[in-house]
Scaffold this motif. Structure first.
Motif, PDB file in Angstrom:
ATOM      1  N   UNK A  20      40.576  19.518  80.165  1.00 48.34           N
ATOM      2  CA  UNK A  20      41.802  18.790  79.412  1.00 48.34           C
ATOM      3  C   UNK A  20      41.470  18.551  78.042  1.00 48.34           C
ATOM      4  N   UNK A  21      40.314  17.935  77.817  1.00 39.96           N
ATOM      5  CA  UNK A  21      40.271  17.685  76.172  1.00 39.96           C
ATOM      6  C   UNK A  21      40.316  18.802  75.389  1.00 39.96           C
ATOM      7  N   UNK A  22      39.728  19.915  75.868  1.00 44.56           N
ATOM      8  CA  UNK A  22      39.708  21.217  74.769  1.00 44.56           C
ATOM      9  C   UNK A  22      41.275  21.664  74.872  1.00 44.56           C
ATOM     10  N   UNK A  23      41.843  21.643  75.887  1.00 41.04           N
ATOM     11  CA  UNK A  23      43.362  22.157  76.035  1.00 41.04           C
ATOM     12  C   UNK A  23      44.448  21.223  74.993  1.00 41.04           C
ATOM     13  N   UNK A  24      43.986  19.965  74.962  1.00 39.03           N
ATOM     14  CA  UNK A  24      44.842  19.118  74.203  1.00 39.03           C
ATOM     15  C   UNK A  24      44.355  19.303  72.655  1.00 39.03           C
ATOM     16  N   UNK A  25      43.053  19.594  72.258  1.00 36.35           N
ATOM     17  CA  UNK A  25      42.734  20.184  71.065  1.00 36.35           C
ATOM     18  C   UNK A  25      43.173  21.279  70.734  1.00 36.35           C
ATOM     19  N   UNK A  26      43.345  22.205  71.726  1.00 35.89           N
ATOM     20  CA  UNK A  26      44.084  23.657  71.297  1.00 35.89           C
ATOM     21  C   UNK A  26      45.421  23.530  71.205  1.00 35.89           C
ATOM     22  N   UNK A  27      46.234  22.409  71.963  1.00 30.97           N
ATOM     23  CA  UNK A  27      47.437  22.319  71.747  1.00 30.97           C
ATOM     24  C   UNK A  27      47.745  21.517  70.181  1.00 30.97           C
ATOM     25  N   UNK A  28      46.944  21.002  69.824  1.00 30.17           N
ATOM     26  CA  UNK A  28      47.029  20.164  68.626  1.00 30.17           C
ATOM     27  C   UNK A  28      46.763  21.359  67.387  1.00 30.17           C
ATOM     28  N   UNK A  29      46.072  21.950  67.614  1.00 29.72           N
ATOM     29  CA  UNK A  29      45.833  22.932  66.684  1.00 29.72           C
ATOM     30  C   UNK A  29      47.077  24.248  66.537  1.00 29.72           C
ATOM     31  N   UNK A  30      47.529  24.478  67.797  1.00 27.10           N
ATOM     32  CA  UNK A  30      48.755  25.323  67.693  1.00 27.10           C
ATOM     33  C   UNK A  30      49.955  24.445  67.198  1.00 27.10           C
ATOM     34  N   UNK A  31      49.931  23.103  67.345  1.00 26.25           N
ATOM     35  CA  UNK A  31      51.044  22.433  66.537  1.00 26.25           C
ATOM     36  C   UNK A  31      50.935  22.428  65.129  1.00 26.25           C
ATOM     37  N   UNK A  32      49.814  22.354  64.658  1.00 30.23           N
ATOM     38  CA  UNK A  32      49.505  22.270  63.202  1.00 30.23           C
ATOM     39  C   UNK A  32      49.840  23.627  62.560  1.00 30.23           C
TER      40      UNK A  32
END
Length: 591
Positions: A317-329
């Motif tokens: 879950x933590x990695x997925x949220x980090x990935x989502x943040x990177x995609x967002x940026x």
């Protein structure tokens, strides 16, 4: 011959010594003046060297003879470069050293390649290469030969042998100053070749080696005193290449089913990508890391290690949220949404999908949340928690409403419409709206049937068969749902009409006729109601619909006369349809 000589008061330098009897001695070499300062002097020295018998012998014994003059010039150019290494070359008066080396490498014979390698063995007796060429040039030349062999192996599809040749080239070029990044690139080539040969372990070694060399080069650049203007950019490029190499190595570790190594190397690479501002690459790698943690969690669950599995899920879950943040940026909102969907963070994912107008994906997320809430309702009721059950029920209804709204907006999606229609049908079934569910399934079946025709026309029988089976399945679901909706007090005619259309598609003309007859009768009842309420326009419209449906009923029931079982029933229904049609027509035409 190259010898160390020194003038009074100066340090020893490499210089070609004068020979007293150049004509009689085949190894005699003309002197290269230490104070070569003009182009004319350089030209004269080059011409003298080109006439030296020893260089002619070296060329003839070791090169393939396809370009004898060019090979001799290449040897002389390398000797002149060696002479000027401690001084200042005369600009464009000399051909680039790299050009001479690559030309010689192309023409070196197998015998010459072997002699060249012996010259690099400190235990072997000296030969012409060792006598006339500088050591770093010999390493460079041997590395170029190995590189050529590697490319030839690749062209023949001999990937394992190509990898060996790339590694040999890397070892040779490691002795050449200034070739650090090229050595790393050769290890990268070797890794690729090993991967093509399905040797993933060796492939990992190649990419890890490349990464280490790039990082060492970057550190050397940052520590250089005084720094050069290009050092910062070159160091950044080297770190970027090293990070990409680590990402590739992480992928290979995952393929080798070594999740711990994949996670460690992947985490280092992802962090570096973030620091480098390479958000798309970071996001892709973090998605991979999330998937690896999810795989680890599954394995641990199967081994009944539930505490470890729970910790792995948290990491996923933590990695997925980090990935989502990177995609967002990046910004890539849909990709961010898909990262969150993988770890069931549907509500946040739905908002991201809505931002980009991806209503279908948003609807699927809201549907999933509603189903989760509905499951929570059952759990709370079973545990005698009525207040919590009611709260979850309200949430479920709210999310189902959002799902219905978003899926309706996605009905025209050219690619995913069937998938969204199926989700909408599921939603309608959950809410007890069997008629709407049946209409959705009917639409999907028709889309599948259209796909059957397209696949057949394109000569794809397997895909056509698969779509035909899907069409039959969805038609069956449509029939089941529409049957449940036959008592709907408001929409029964619409659902009966849809059912009739479905029966017609399936060739069940008798059932289709009965449906059209029922719809016509309902329309005729509406005629009487509208007349009694003084609404002549609405009565006229319903009468027109009734006549149309009676006509359809007659047509379909006529096609069913040959039914071996139900022909009498369909004949009786056809007579009824005819009577209703004539009666309504006469009553409507009466003054």
């Amino acid at each position: 011959m190259l010898k160390k000589v020194a003038n009074p008061g100066t340090a020893p330098v490499d210089q070609l010594m004068p020979i007293n009897a150049p004509v009689g001695d085949p190894d005699a070499m003309p002197v290269i003046p230490p104070d070569l300062q003009d182009v004319q002097a350089l030209i004269e020295t080059r011409e003298a060297l080109l006439r030296v018998p020893a260089l002619h012998n070296l060329r003839d014994a070791n090169f393939d003879g396809t370009d004898p003059e060019g090979d001799l010039i290449g040897l002389v150019e390398l000797m002149l470069h060696a002479h000027f290494d401690d001084g200042h070359p005369l600009g464009t008066a000399l051909a680039p050293r790299e050009t001479a080396l690559m030309s010689l490498a192309r023409h070196l014979s197998p015998t010459g390649a072997e002699a060249l390698r012996r010259s690099l063995d400190p235990t072997a007796p000296p030969n012409g290469f060792g006598t006339h060429l500088k050591e770093e040039d010999r390493w460079h030349l041997d590395g170029a030969v190995w590189y050529q062999d590697a490319k030839a192996c690749l062209a023949r599809g001999e990937h394992a042998q190509a990898a060996i040749c790339f590694e040999a080239a890397a070892k040779r070029f490691a002795h050449v100053p200034g070739k650090e990044t090229w050595v790393a690139h050769l290890h990268r080539h070797a890794g690729d070749a090993h991967a093509q040969a399905d040797n993933r372990v060796a492939a990992v070694v190649g990419f890890i080696a490349a990464s280490k060399l790039e990082l060492a080069y970057a550190l050397a650049l940052t520590a250089r005193v005084p720094p050069q203007p290009s050092d910062a950019a070159a160091a950044l490029d080297a770190v970027t290449r090293a990070t990409c190499d680590l990402a590739v190595a992480a992928a290979f570790y995952r393929a080798l089913e070594l999740p711990k190594l994949a996670l460690v190397v992947g985490a280092v690479s992802a962090s570096a990508f973030v620091d480098l501002g390479l958000c798309p690459q970071a996001a892709a790698l973090l998605d991979e890391i999330s998937d690896i943690w999810a795989d680890v969690a599954k394995i641990q669950c199967q081994a009944n290690q539930f505490t470890l599995a729970e910790a792995a899920v948290e990491q996923a879950v933590r990695a997925a949220h980090s990935a989502a943040l990177a995609h967002w940026v990046t910004p890539d909102h849909p990709a961010a949404g898909h990262s969150l969907v993988k770890v069931c963070d549907y509500e946040a994912a739905a908002e991201l999908f809505r931002l980009e107008g991806d209503h279908g994906s948003a609807g699927l997320c809201y549907l999933a949340i509603g189903q989760h809430c509905e499951a929570a309702v059952a759990a709370h009721r079973g545990a005698a928690r009525p207040e919590q059950a009611d709260a979850e029920a309200q949430r479920a209804l709210a999310f189902y409403a959002l799902a219905r709204s978003e899926l309706a907006k996605a009905s025209e999606d050219p690619v995913n419409a069937p998938r969204y229609a199926e989700a909408a049908a599921m939603l309608f079934t959950i809410e007890g709206d069997h008629g709407s569910a049946g209409l959705c399934y009917l639409e999907i079946g028709q889309r599948c049937e259209a796909a059957v025709a397209a696949h057949r026309g394109a000569g794809r029988p397997e895909q056509a068969g698969a779509e035909a089976r899907r069409a039959l399945a969805f038609y069956a679901l449509a029939r089941s749902e529409l049957a449940k909706a036959s008592e709907d007090p408001v929409n029964a005619p619409r659902y009966a009409e849809a059912a009739a259309e479905l029966f017609t598609i399936e060739g069940d003309h008798g059932s289709a006729g009965l449906c059209y007859l029922a719809v016509g009768q309902r329309c005729e009842a509406a005629v009487a109601e509208h007349r009694g309420a003084g609404r002549p326009e609405q009565a006229g419209a319903e009468a027109q619909k009734a006549l149309a449906f009676y006509a359809l009923a007659r047509s379909e029931l006529a096609k069913a006369r040959e039914d071996p079982v139900d022909a009498p029933r369909y004949a009786e229904a056809a007579a009824v349809a005819q009577r209703y049609f004539e009666s309504l027509l006469l009553s409507w035409q009466a003054p």
